[in-house]
Each structure stands twice: as structure tokens, then as C-alpha cells.
Design a protein around this motif. Structure first.
Motif, PDB file in Angstrom:
ATOM      1  N   LEU A  39       0.819  -1.203   0.000  1.00  0.00           N
ATOM      2  CA  LEU A  39       0.000   0.000   0.000  1.00  0.00           C
ATOM      3  C   LEU A  39       0.858   1.261   0.000  1.00  0.00           C
ATOM      4  O   LEU A  39       0.577   2.228  -0.718  1.00  0.00           O
ATOM      5  CB  LEU A  39      -0.944   0.005   1.209  1.00  0.00           C
ATOM      6  N   LYS A  40       1.935   1.246   0.790  1.00  0.00           N
ATOM      7  CA  LYS A  40       2.841   2.403   0.811  1.00  0.00           C
ATOM      8  C   LYS A  40       3.522   2.580  -0.541  1.00  0.00           C
ATOM      9  O   LYS A  40       3.732   3.710  -0.999  1.00  0.00           O
ATOM     10  CB  LYS A  40       3.896   2.224   1.902  1.00  0.00           C
ATOM     11  N   ALA A  41       3.865   1.473  -1.207  1.00  0.00           N
ATOM     12  CA  ALA A  41       4.461   1.559  -2.542  1.00  0.00           C
ATOM     13  C   ALA A  41       3.462   2.160  -3.529  1.00  0.00           C
ATOM     14  O   ALA A  41       3.824   2.983  -4.371  1.00  0.00           O
ATOM     15  CB  ALA A  41       4.904   0.177  -3.010  1.00  0.00           C
ATOM     16  N   ALA A  42       2.196   1.756  -3.398  1.00  0.00           N
ATOM     17  CA  ALA A  42       1.156   2.293  -4.288  1.00  0.00           C
ATOM     18  C   ALA A  42       1.004   3.801  -4.086  1.00  0.00           C
ATOM     19  O   ALA A  42       0.856   4.566  -5.058  1.00  0.00           O
ATOM     20  CB  ALA A  42      -0.171   1.584  -4.029  1.00  0.00           C
ATOM     21  N   GLU A  43       1.065   4.254  -2.842  1.00  0.00           N
ATOM     22  CA  GLU A  43       0.946   5.688  -2.554  1.00  0.00           C
ATOM     23  C   GLU A  43       2.137   6.460  -3.128  1.00  0.00           C
ATOM     24  O   GLU A  43       1.971   7.528  -3.717  1.00  0.00           O
ATOM     25  CB  GLU A  43       0.856   5.904  -1.041  1.00  0.00           C
ATOM     26  N   GLU A  44       3.343   5.930  -2.953  1.00  0.00           N
ATOM     27  CA  GLU A  44       4.527   6.619  -3.465  1.00  0.00           C
ATOM     28  C   GLU A  44       4.515   6.700  -4.989  1.00  0.00           C
ATOM     29  O   GLU A  44       4.844   7.739  -5.575  1.00  0.00           O
ATOM     30  CB  GLU A  44       5.799   5.900  -3.003  1.00  0.00           C
ATOM     31  N   LEU A  45       4.140   5.611  -5.624  1.00  0.00           N
ATOM     32  CA  LEU A  45       4.162   5.548  -7.090  1.00  0.00           C
ATOM     33  C   LEU A  45       2.885   6.103  -7.709  1.00  0.00           C
ATOM     34  O   LEU A  45       2.800   6.207  -8.940  1.00  0.00           O
ATOM     35  CB  LEU A  45       4.359   4.096  -7.550  1.00  0.00           C
ATOM     36  N   GLN A  46       1.912   6.422  -6.845  1.00  0.00           N
ATOM     37  CA  GLN A  46       0.610   6.941  -7.304  1.00  0.00           C
ATOM     38  C   GLN A  46      -0.099   5.935  -8.213  1.00  0.00           C
ATOM     39  O   GLN A  46      -0.621   6.264  -9.274  1.00  0.00           O
ATOM     40  CB  GLN A  46       0.785   8.294  -8.004  1.00  0.00           C
ATOM     41  N   TYR A  47      -0.076   4.677  -7.756  1.00  0.00           N
ATOM     42  CA  TYR A  47      -0.795   3.593  -8.427  1.00  0.00           C
ATOM     43  C   TYR A  47      -1.964   3.165  -7.548  1.00  0.00           C
ATOM     44  O   TYR A  47      -1.962   3.372  -6.326  1.00  0.00           O
ATOM     45  CB  TYR A  47       0.111   2.371  -8.618  1.00  0.00           C
ATOM     46  N   ALA A  48      -2.925   2.505  -8.157  1.00  0.00           N
ATOM     47  CA  ALA A  48      -3.971   1.829  -7.387  1.00  0.00           C
ATOM     48  C   ALA A  48      -3.344   0.590  -6.752  1.00  0.00           C
ATOM     49  O   ALA A  48      -2.449  -0.031  -7.346  1.00  0.00           O
ATOM     50  CB  ALA A  48      -5.124   1.433  -8.294  1.00  0.00           C
ATOM     51  N   PRO A  49      -3.758   0.230  -5.536  1.00  0.00           N
ATOM     52  CA  PRO A  49      -3.198  -0.973  -4.897  1.00  0.00           C
ATOM     53  C   PRO A  49      -3.298  -2.208  -5.785  1.00  0.00           C
ATOM     54  O   PRO A  49      -2.389  -3.047  -5.790  1.00  0.00           O
ATOM     55  CB  PRO A  49      -4.035  -1.118  -3.625  1.00  0.00           C
ATOM     56  N   SER A  50      -4.373  -2.325  -6.527  1.00  0.00           N
ATOM     57  CA  SER A  50      -4.539  -3.483  -7.412  1.00  0.00           C
ATOM     58  C   SER A  50      -3.473  -3.505  -8.513  1.00  0.00           C
ATOM     59  O   SER A  50      -3.045  -4.573  -8.956  1.00  0.00           O
ATOM     60  CB  SER A  50      -5.933  -3.474  -8.040  1.00  0.00           C
ATOM     61  N   THR A  51      -3.050  -2.327  -8.953  1.00  0.00           N
ATOM     62  CA  THR A  51      -2.013  -2.245  -9.991  1.00  0.00           C
ATOM     63  C   THR A  51      -0.687  -2.766  -9.460  1.00  0.00           C
ATOM     64  O   THR A  51       0.043  -3.479 -10.158  1.00  0.00           O
ATOM     65  CB  THR A  51      -1.854  -0.788 -10.469  1.00  0.00           C
ATOM     66  N   VAL A  52      -0.362  -2.399  -8.214  1.00  0.00           N
ATOM     67  CA  VAL A  52       0.866  -2.882  -7.597  1.00  0.00           C
ATOM     68  C   VAL A  52       0.831  -4.410  -7.489  1.00  0.00           C
ATOM     69  O   VAL A  52       1.795  -5.094  -7.854  1.00  0.00           O
ATOM     70  CB  VAL A  52       1.057  -2.246  -6.206  1.00  0.00           C
ATOM     71  N   THR A  53      -0.267  -4.933  -7.000  1.00  0.00           N
ATOM     72  CA  THR A  53      -0.397  -6.387  -6.860  1.00  0.00           C
ATOM     73  C   THR A  53      -0.255  -7.089  -8.216  1.00  0.00           C
ATOM     74  O   THR A  53       0.446  -8.100  -8.332  1.00  0.00           O
ATOM     75  CB  THR A  53      -1.765  -6.738  -6.246  1.00  0.00           C
TER      76      THR A  53
END
Length: 306
Positions: free
Chosen positions: A19-33
Motif C-alpha cells: 500500500l505504501k508503494a502504491a501511494e509513493e508511485l501513485q498507483y492503485a493498490p490493485s495495480t501494484v499487486t
């Protein structure tokens, strides 16, 4: 291996949470997963294992994180270098100029340019106009400051200013008391001139046709300067106040002839030049002052700007 997926993976490990990676990269959590799943499928290994609510990095993941961090850092440096080259803040410039233009007109310009753009690798050579033109044509030099190159070289040429030849004299020389020198005054004098490939030597021979004069060939304006200072002969040099030495040397214009040579910037095509080279050329255009020449017969208080 997708670059974005590596960047996402590095952020997940560094921050310890998807979730923190998604916030930093400005991605949706689903995109990170999704990106992590695709990276694992591509590599054929698990990079994380779930321990309750925690995601633990596997041994393969730890090794990949180490390598990915270095790779991403290298790519970031590459991007920055490319950006700096495009803006003229980095890169390299290799050019040449004739003497005494290099020392009398360009030295301060080059110093200011290097101070303003310290990451640009700049190389300035001092050479003759013929050699400069040929090396610009071959691509060894980005550009040159020289006389008009031969048409056969097919180079672009932007005139900067004109130079006039004068006579360098020791202040103790009888001719030094005159405001200008005539061709007749040169009779019987030992005349110091540059080598035959020098454009100033060519101009001297074309304008004066110095048959009967005692000429000594000297390969350096500095050496000519020192020989005149030692009261051995008089020098044929371009008119620069910087070549004079207060209390010992003077340069006088020639009254009955007007031998001039055009000095400018020679280059192949601007499309071949990097941004730093273009910026340096512009600095030379705007910073090199026009030459103030004394006009024979108008008195010591009159000058002409070319």
C-alpha cells in the motif's frame, strides 16, 4: 522484464508494504499487486510470501532487490545525463581556434563558459586555419574559429570580425615614433613572420609581395614578440593591444595598404552539433568584441570599429 514492475518491486521492498508503494508511485493498490504477480510469473519464482498480514521477501526477492536497486539507480543517472546533455549542462565540446584569436579574444569567453557549465568536457586546441577546416570537415572538431575555409570543404562559415595586419616594434626602434608605417619604411628591415601555412603569413605575402625584404620565419607570435623585445627585427602581426607590452613594444598600422582577413566560426551543419557546442558558439558570437583598429591618417584619437 518490465522496468515499471521492477520499480514497483523495489518500492515494495524498500517501504515494506504494497500500500505504501502504491501511494509513493501513485498507483492503485490493485495495480501494484498485478505488477508483482506478473514479475513473479516472468521470473518463475515467488518474491514474497504471506505471513498473516505481512509480506516477507524471499531469498530470491532479496537478491533481486539488491540488483534492481543498483539498476534503477544507474538508469536514473543515465536519464539525468541525457537530460543534461540535451540542455547543454553536460556532454563534450572539441573545437580549435587560430592564434592570437585564441588567447586575445577567446580565453575569457572559454573561462566563463567552463565556470557556468563545469560538467561539460571542453577541449580547445590552437592550430592553423587550414588544419582547422579539414578537421571540422572530418568530424574531429565540432567547430573552429578561423579564416574562411576553402569552398571544397563545404563548411558553413559565420563571419565574426575582420583583423588587420600591423607592424610590431620595439619602442626604441626609430619607426616606433610614427603613428603608422608605410611599405617604404620596411625597406632594409629584418621582418619576422609566421610559417607559410599561417593565414597572417599568407595575407602578408599577398598584400605586400615582400620581394627583397629580409624575412625570418618564426612559428610563434610569442617568440616574435620576444625577439622584437630583444631588438632583433620587427614583427608582422594582427593588431591586438594585448600583444603589445607597456614600455617595450608597440604595434603600428600600415598606412598605404589595408591588409585585412575575416575571422569567423566554421562548422559542418548545426544538426550535427550538441547543445553545449551550440551554446559555446553563441557565447563566442555575443562575447567576442569587435576589433578597434586605428585608421591611418586620422590621428591618434580616431579609431574604427569593425
Amino acid at each position: 522484464m518490465d522496468f515499471r514492475a521492477l520499480k514497483t518491486f523495489e518500492a515494495c521492498v524498500r517501504l515494506g508494504h504494497f500500500l505504501k508503494a502504491a501511494e509513493e508511485l501513485q498507483y492503485a493498490p490493485s495495480t501494484v499487486t498485478l505488477q508483482i504477480q506478473r514479475l513473479e510469473d516472468d521470473l518463475g519464482v515467488s518474491l514474497f510470501v504471506r505471513d498473516g498480514k505481512r509480506m516477507i521477501v524471499t531469498e530470491a526477492g532479496r537478491w533481486l532487490h539488491h540488483e534492481a536497486s543498483a539498476l534503477l539507480k544507474s538508469i536514473g543517472a543515465m536519464r539525468q545525463t541525457i537530460s543534461d546533455i540535451a540542455s547543454g549542462d553536460s556532454g563534450s565540446v572539441r573545437f580549435a581556434a587560430i592564434e592570437p584569436v585564441a588567447s586575445q579574444q577567446l580565453a575569457a569567453v572559454i573561462a566563463d563558459f567552463c565556470k557556468a557549465r563545469p560538467n561539460v568536457e571542453l577541449s580547445m586546441e590552437v592550430s592553423g586555419s587550414r588544419s582547422i577546416g579539414e578537421r571540422v570537415r572530418s568530424g574531429e572538431l565540432e567547430f573552429g574559429v578561423c579564416s574562411v575555409p576553402p569552398v571544397k570543404l563545404m563548411l558553413e562559415f559565420e563571419p565574426l570580425f575582420e583583423e588587420r595586419l600591423g607592424v610590431m616594434l620595439n619602442r626604441n626602434h626609430p619607426l616606433a615614433q610614427q603613428d603608422s608605417i608605410t611599405v617604404r619604411d620596411l625597406a632594409g628591415q629584418t621582418i619576422l613572420v609566421k610559417e607559410p601555412t599561417c593565414v597572417y603569413r599568407e595575407l602578408w605575402e599577398t598584400a605586400f609581395n615582400p620581394t627583397g625584404h629580409s624575412c625570418r620565419e618564426v612559428g610563434s607570435f610569442y617568440v616574435i614578440q620576444q625577439m622584437v623585445k630583444a631588438e632583433f627585427g620587427i614583427g608582422i602581426v594582427p593588431i591586438y593591444s594585448g600583444l603589445e607590452q607597456e614600455g617595450s613594444l608597440v604595434i603600428r598600422p600600415i598606412a598605404d595598404l589595408n591588409p585585412v582577413i575575416t575571422i569567423g566560426i566554421a562548422y559542418k551543419e548545426k544538426n550535427f552539433l550538441g547543445k553545449a557546442a551550440l551554446l559555446l558558439m553563441e557565447a563566442i558570437r555575443t562575447s567576442v568584441p569587435p576589433v578597434l583598429l586605428q585608421i591611418p591618417g586620422e590621428g591618434s584619437g580616431s579609431s574604427h570599429c569593425i
